[in-house]
Design an enzyme around this catalytic site. Structure first.
Site, PDB file in Angstrom:
ATOM      1  N   ASP A   1       0.852  -1.198   0.000  1.00 27.33           N
ATOM      2  CA  ASP A   1       0.000   0.000   0.000  1.00 27.33           C
ATOM      3  C   ASP A   1       0.884   1.244   0.000  1.00 27.33           C
ATOM      4  O   ASP A   1       2.112   1.147   0.134  1.00 27.33           O
ATOM      5  CB  ASP A   1      -0.878  -0.066   1.266  1.00 27.33           C
ATOM      6  CG  ASP A   1      -1.926   1.013   1.301  1.00 27.33           C
ATOM      7  OD1 ASP A   1      -2.320   1.504   0.229  1.00 27.33           O
ATOM      8  OD2 ASP A   1      -2.365   1.370   2.413  1.00 27.33           O
TER       9      ASP A   1
ATOM     10  N   ASP B   1      -9.200   4.086  -1.594  1.00 26.38           N
ATOM     11  CA  ASP B   1     -10.058   4.522  -0.475  1.00 26.38           C
ATOM     12  C   ASP B   1     -11.357   5.153  -0.947  1.00 26.38           C
ATOM     13  O   ASP B   1     -11.507   6.375  -0.992  1.00 26.38           O
ATOM     14  CB  ASP B   1      -9.276   5.492   0.416  1.00 26.38           C
ATOM     15  CG  ASP B   1      -8.080   4.814   1.056  1.00 26.38           C
ATOM     16  OD1 ASP B   1      -8.046   3.566   1.108  1.00 26.38           O
ATOM     17  OD2 ASP B   1      -7.163   5.538   1.505  1.00 26.38           O
TER      18      ASP B   1
ATOM     19  N   GLU C   1       2.413   5.059  -3.972  1.00 24.78           N
ATOM     20  CA  GLU C   1       2.341   6.006  -5.113  1.00 24.78           C
ATOM     21  C   GLU C   1       3.688   6.688  -5.366  1.00 24.78           C
ATOM     22  O   GLU C   1       3.953   6.972  -6.539  1.00 24.78           O
ATOM     23  CB  GLU C   1       1.250   7.060  -4.841  1.00 24.78           C
ATOM     24  CG  GLU C   1      -0.158   6.501  -4.906  1.00 24.78           C
ATOM     25  CD  GLU C   1      -0.492   5.535  -3.755  1.00 24.78           C
ATOM     26  OE1 GLU C   1       0.069   5.742  -2.662  1.00 24.78           O
ATOM     27  OE2 GLU C   1      -1.264   4.594  -3.977  1.00 24.78           O
TER      28      GLU C   1
HETATM   29  C1  GLC Z   1      -4.597   3.345   3.107  1.00 26.50           C
HETATM   30  C2  GLC Z   1      -5.179   2.179   2.323  1.00 26.50           C
HETATM   31  C3  GLC Z   1      -6.224   1.462   3.143  1.00 26.50           C
HETATM   32  C4  GLC Z   1      -5.591   1.015   4.458  1.00 26.50           C
HETATM   33  C5  GLC Z   1      -4.995   2.193   5.201  1.00 26.50           C
HETATM   34  C6  GLC Z   1      -4.238   1.775   6.438  1.00 26.50           C
HETATM   35  O1  GLC Z   1      -5.558   4.323   3.305  1.00 26.50           O
HETATM   36  O2  GLC Z   1      -5.691   2.595   1.092  1.00 26.50           O
HETATM   37  O3  GLC Z   1      -6.744   0.383   2.426  1.00 26.50           O
HETATM   38  O4  GLC Z   1      -6.544   0.373   5.229  1.00 26.50           O
HETATM   39  O5  GLC Z   1      -4.100   2.894   4.353  1.00 26.50           O
HETATM   40  O6  GLC Z   1      -3.206   0.918   6.149  1.00 26.50           O
END
Ligand code: GLC
Length: 821
Positions: A429, A505, A432
């Protein structure tokens, strides 16, 4: 002042340049220091051929036209005659098989022809066009010659291509974009962005897929602008008659990809950028996620909750809170004192554990990952050699340079301990890359770029893809011949070779349900087919109805995962009570029943490059009305999905494409090319099956592999014409399919009003465990007199209360004949 300098300089340049356009970017702090002069290619003065490459020059700039295959042609521009190194993260190998091609000089142009496409380069103005050899139809044509502007600050050029945009032309693809499916009349930007709670039409989002499909006069073509810098696309917005794409740096390099069908374009795009590997079969089940399930007790409670309520589920996720202070590759021992035991206990009830890993590494000299990275110089640095630092979940962080092959190798190895603990899947995650406050890295951060060097301007859009590539490659080594399961948020074209993606998100609103439906379809036709949304919406609170409608749509999302933010109420399939729990169960069960069909569709993607979700615009591109229908799609070729996206709806209007379609629930047969108002109470979502299909089914299981399969249902939907289907099977979690250890059963179904013949041909070397087939023939228009399976008469059959003909046979048949009375 800036204006005055501009004027003087413009006069100077005007006298020097043959053709030029002067624009002033007065709002741009970088470019307003100097006039922005666009230089254009002028006329073709020289031509040279080198194998499958043709070089055209206007005496200064050079253009390379390369015949990649019979249907793909690549164009590159070198503004001052020197091409950049020919390196791409998206396209590992440019040249494909070409049967024949030729160059011809005409009075006004040069033409390069393959068997299917002709590329014309106009002598006088350097305009390039592509046409279909068979129909002569001009598919794509420059509206002005390729052009560029020098970048005074960073070096290199801003590069531009402008094509004609025909009045009736529509556009699709471009990957991770929000808003309507048809891109006509809109402008986009690609710059991977952490877009928490993004909205309709918000741009840019998490991923960069600079590939679009144009459709006009019922024919389609594609353009893949392989440029990793911040890039832009305009589909007739600024000027109704022009489609343009440009980038803040790098090379103007694009592939023209011939159709004429959209499906051909997508398949050919996948020959360049690759397809998704077959995922482990369990990854196609239902996944339950939350930010975050902790401590261990909570994780066990949720996992057991599924089993107690008999709601199938294959995976449970540990979001960032499982770590020690958000340090990747560590455990919070207070919450998870014995992860190995917990993971094993979960595995014993068929629940796989998937964990989150982010790119930000906490600056902490007592933390082994940071120490290793620091000692070996693996972290990104700024232009003046300081480390790139930014705040993310753990606080102050440094970031591995995933564009460095040595760093990727190191990072891939870090997963060893997690693999040894039994973790089954990995979720990358914030890649980017996301940085709190600043958004992302500053432009001057340096990257190795696999030895081709570059600033963050060049590496930003591929950073996330290289992170998950390193994860995937590392896991592949650590897991020996087992298939890794990886998820990434950011990506660039080709990311599908390494991971599945989710749309990020989103929000628990009906608008987001609609948006997610379009996003998944769009990703699918943009070459990234293993995609899903956060079912239920990440932020905000869905009510039971919205959640259930989302589960229904999610049943037909390639990646089916419920996820929610930590500050929301509990969000499991049973959280809303009845009738929602039972309906959610029914749909999740349907996902498992259809598993052999779903798995086969993934195989079809992997092996042949077909998208998994196919919008109506793709199914019937010849009907312009379908270019605007965006809420129905087929999953694979056989099942048409018509999700209910309106609050309170109990019916919905459905358009059925050509052919005949069976209502999945009632078995009513309807004719295509018509609209119908179809019942859609909360417990149903309109689904249709193409007449003539064979749709295989497994018995309901609580997780993939729960029980051995001893019998497969073959649902055969009668058609009065011939239709082909197939079913794929293999071990489900190894790469043995690469050695042909798989089974592809190809079916043909043909009825003539009095008889029905089903034929089967088998390819591959895998032998499944089961022998028994349970046949369900739906929609037979005649009374049955006799049934033969490979000439052996079947005497035991019955017609059930839904008018299905049912019989069993314990033989892998070659042909079945159902004879009418
Ligand atoms: C980001 C991700 C989400 C995750 C969060 C905490 O917002 O997109 O899916 O739960 O981080 O890790």
């Amino acid at each position: 002042m800036a204006d005055e300098i501009n004027k003087d300089h413009i006069e100077e340049i005007k006298s020097e340049h043959i053709e030029e356009e002067i624009i002033q970017h007065l709002n741009n702090p970088v470019t307003n220091l100097k006039p922005i002069v666009k230089e254009y290619l002028t006329d073709v003065k020289k031509v040279k051929k080198e194998g499958n490459k043709f070089y055209f020059s206007d005496g200064n700039a050079k253009v390379e036209v390369r015949v990649v295959s019979d249907e793909i042609i690549r164009v590159r521009l070198a503004p001052h005659g020197v091409f950049l190194d020919d390196f791409s993260y998206a396209v590992p190998q440019v040249d494909q098989k070409v049967t024949t091609f030729s160059l011809k000089e005409n009075d006004d142009d040069y033409t390069i022809s393959t068997n299917t496409v002709t590329c014309k380069v106009n002598k006088a103005d350097f305009l390039i066009s592509f046409s279909d050899n068979l129909t002569g139809l001009e598919m794509s044509k420059d509206a002005s010659a390729m052009h560029w502007e020098e970048n005074v600050e960073f070096g290199g050029y801003y590069v531009y291509a402008t094509k004609e945009c025909l009045p009736e032309e529509n556009f699709f693809g471009l990957g991770d974009k929000s808003g309507n499916m048809n891109l006509r009349g809109r402008k986009f930007q690609n710059w991977n962005t952490d877009a928490y709670s993004f909205g309709w039409d918000q741009d840019p989002l998490y991923r960069t897929i600079p590939f679009y499909i144009g459709v006009h006069e019922a024919a389609a073509y594609g353009i893949f602008f392989d440029n990793t810098f911040r890039s832009y696309f305009d589909f007739g917005k600024e000027n109704y008659e022009k489609t343009s794409f440009w980038a803040d740096g790098g090379e103007l390099q694009y592939y023209y990809i011939h159709g004429p069908h959209m499906m051909d374009v997508v398949k050919r795009y996948q020959t360049l950028t690759g397809t998704h590997q077959l995922p482990p079969k369990w990854a196609l089940g239902f996944h339950q996620c939350r930010w975050s399930y902790y401590p261990e007790k909570k994780v066990r409670e949720i996992a057991e909750g599924f089993r107690q309520r008999q709601i199938p589920c294959d995976a449970i996720y540990l979001d960032i809170d499982y770590m020690d202070g958000y340090r990747c590759f560590t455990w919070n021992k207070k919450y998870f004192p014995d992860p190995k035991k917990m993971i094993k206990d979960l595995a014993n009830i068929g629940m796989k554990t998937v964990v989150m890993i982010d790119p930000g590494i906490k600056v902490d000299d007592n933390y082994w990952v940071f120490k290793e990275g620091k000692e070996n110089n693996y972290f990104c640095r700024r232009s003046d050699d300081y480390f790139m630092e930014g705040h993310v979940w753990p606080g102050r962080c440094q970031f591995p340079d995933f564009t460095n092959p040595t760093v990727r190798e190191w990072w891939g190895g870090l997963y060893k301990e997690l693999i040894d603990l039994g973790v089954a899947g990995f979720w990358n995650d914030m890649n980017e890359p996301a940085v709190f406050g600043a958004g992302t890295f500053p432009n001057d951060v340096r990257h190795n770029y696999d030895g081709y060097r570059g600033s963050h301007r060049k590496a930003h859009n591929i950073y996330g893809m290289q992170m998950v590539r390193s994860t995937y490659d590392g896991l592949k080594k650590l897991m020996r011949n087992k298939r890794p399961f990886t998820i990434t948020r950011a990506g660039y074209s080709g990311v599908q070779r390494y991971a599945c993606v989710w749309t990020g998100d989103n929000v628990a609103t009906w608008e987001h349900l609609k948006l997610g439906n379009i996003q998944c379809q769009r990703m699918s036709i943009s070459g990234v087919p293993f995609v899903g949304t956060d079912i239920g919406g990440f932020s905000g609170e869905p009510d039971g109805e919205l959640f259930t409608r989302w589960i229904q749509l999610g049943t037909f999302s390639p990646f089916m995962r419920a996820h929610s933010a930590g500050d929301t109420s509990e969000r499991e399939p049973w959280s809303f009570g009845e009738p929602f729990t039972s309906i959610n169960r029914k749909f999740i069960e349907l996902r498992y029943q259809l598993m052999p069909y779903i798995y086969s569709v993934f195989w079809e993607h992997h092996r042949y490059g077909f998208p998994i979700l196919r919008p109506l615009a793709m199914l019937e591109q010849e009907y312009v009305s379908n270019h605007y229908r965006q809420d129905e799609f087929t999953f694979g070729d056989k099942i048409l999905v018509c999700p209910v996206l309106e609050q309170g709806a109990t019916s919905r209007l459905v358009y059925l494409p050509k052919g005949q379609w069976y209502n999945f629930w009632t078995h009513e047969l309807l004719n295509g090319e018509n609209e119908y108002d179809v019942q859609a109470p909360l417990e149903d979502m309109p689904l249709f099956v193409r007449a003539g299909s064979v749709v295989p089914e497994y018995p309901v299981m609580q997780y993939v592999g729960e029980k051995p399969i001893d019998e497969v249902w073959l649902n055969i939907y009668y058609a009065g014409y011939e239709v082909n289907s197939f079913m794929f099977e293999d071990h489900g979690d190894t790469f043995a399919y690469e050695q042909d250890i798989y089974l592809e059963k190809k079916f043909s179904v043909k009825g003539d009003g009095k008889n029905l013949v089903i034929q089967q041909v088998i390819e591959g070397l895998y032998t499944p465990n089961y022998e028994l087939y349970d046949y369900n023939v739906i929609g037979l228009p005649f009374e049955v007199s006799k049934i033969f399976v490979d000439d052996k008469e079947i005497t035991e059959f019955n017609i059930d209360d839904r008018k299905r003909l049912r019989f069993k046979s314990n033989k892998n048949f070659m042909h079945i004949k159902v004879i009418g009375a």
